[in-house]
Design an enzyme around this catalytic site. Structure first.
Site, short mmCIF file in Angstrom:
data_model
loop_
_atom_site.label_atom_id
_atom_site.label_comp_id
_atom_site.label_asym_id
_atom_site.label_seq_id
_atom_site.Cartn_x
_atom_site.Cartn_y
_atom_site.Cartn_z
N GLU A 251 1.63 31.34 -19.91
CA GLU A 251 0.98 31.84 -21.15
C GLU A 251 -0.06 30.63 -21.53
OE1 GLU A 251 4.01 34.26 -23.68
OE2 GLU A 251 4.32 32.09 -24.04
N ASP B 119 14.00 32.59 -21.49
CA ASP B 119 13.63 31.36 -21.75
C ASP B 119 14.78 30.29 -22.11
OD1 ASP B 119 11.15 32.01 -21.82
OD2 ASP B 119 10.82 32.49 -23.78
N LEU C 240 18.61 38.95 -14.18
CA LEU C 240 19.05 40.25 -14.22
C LEU C 240 19.34 41.01 -15.18
CD1 LEU C 240 20.92 40.32 -10.37
CD2 LEU C 240 18.40 40.91 -10.81
#
Ligand code: ADP
Length: 303
Positions: free
Chosen positions: A140, A250, A217
């Site tokens: 980012e 995160d 996942l």
């Protein structure tokens, strides 16, 4: 010196909730408004710090009313902010999010100060980076800046290649761990991710030059492979009633870093299992940074 150094983004999320999304030119009356601290870099740093990790953040904030507030938010959870720079004449990174009752959303992101994170900032933080046990980067903030930090780092280099984008080949040989979710793995390999081709995708990602790969996942946990033994492992997570999965990846990355430096002798599948547990706990609560758990014994369980 910090053991965990995060180089990356900070952002303030302004979220409105309304029955539906507005059409172009339309004004709608909504029913709820929230302001929260986000940005992948800061989320990962806060997740690591809340679990007891000794963390430092290298980032840029604007000189608007949000810059100082964001720095205070980081300091409140114990993040060292010596290398957090307030940038003149720029706004702090923000995301303007509209959420409809259907769950559909519309997001406008203005990176602001995040775009100014520079190679010079990395050079000014060279001591911190070279002495860190783990350096974490994402996508980012400017790619060249993260690349420079990874070139300098001597400890583990953990790249969360998010948000999904191509053109990142150059950094992959520097990565000790490449961590991606399913869409990011699909984009990097040009292959639609399915659990039945997980091993092939893990191996394809390993061929990019990184030392190991983790694909998260969602409710199915994570898969992992390392160059050393090339044996893929699937680590499962608990079944829970997910309320808000924002920032789960995160939480996983931050927890992974803290556990890697705290439990150097544990096998990787156990470290991943504990990081999954933290991320899974975060999806049972609303919010992002506020949903991350404080220090607890993640190794009470067997993974
Ligand atoms: P991202 O947020 O980057 O898309 P994932 O959705 O893969 O990442 O989630 C990261 C981790 O968060 C998973 O490995 C898992 O531990 C936890 N998680 C995410 N969604 C769920 C869910 N619905 N139930 C349980 N755990 C979840």
């Amino acid at each position: 010196m910090s053991q965990i150094v995060v180089i990356g983004s900070c952002g303030v999320d302004f979220t409105t909730y309304a029955p539906r999304l507005p059409k172009p030119g339309e004004t709608l009356i909504g029913n709820k408004f929230t302001t929260s601290y986000g940005g992948k870099g800061a989320n990962q740093c806060v997740a690591a710090a809340k679990l007891g990790g000794k963390t430092s953040m290298i980032c840029r904030l604007g000189n608007d009313q949000w810059g100082d507030k964001y720095r205070d938010n980081l300091e409140q959870v114990g993040v060292d902010t010596t290398h957090v720079k307030i940038t003149p004449n720029v706004t702090t990174g923000i995301a303007q999010i509209s959420v409809a009752e259907s769950g559909e959303n519309q997001i406008v992101i203005v990176p602001g100060a995040n775009s100014y994170l520079s190679i010079e900032d990395v050079k000014n933080s060279a001591d911190l980076i070279t002495n860190a046990d783990v350096v974490i980067g994402q996508l980012e903030t400017p790619f060249e800046t993260t690349l420079e930090a990874f070139k300098l780092a001597k400890g583990l280099k953990l790249l969360n290649a998010a948000p999904a984008r191509s053109g990142i080949k150059e950094i992959l040989p520097y990565c000790s761990i490449l961590c991606v979710n399913e869409p990011e793995a699909s984009l990097l390999t040009n292959t639609e991710f399915e659990i039945k081709n997980a091993v092939a995708i893990l191996k394809q990602l390993l061929e990019t030059g990184c030392e190991s790969v983790i694909i998260t996942l969602g409710p199915e946990g994570a898969v992992y492979i390392s160059k050393i033994d090339q044996q893929p492992v699937h680590v499962f997570c608990e079944r829970v009633n997910a309320i808000d999965t924002t920032g789960a990846g995160d939480a996983f990355v931050g927890a992974l870093a803290t556990y890697l430096v705290t439990y150097k002798d544990k096998p990787m599948h156990q470290i991943i299992g504990a990081a999954c547990q933290v991320a899974t706990m975060s999806v049972t609560k609303e919010g992002t940074q506020t949903s991350y758990p404080r220090k607890f014994d993640a190794f009470k369980k067997e993974y």
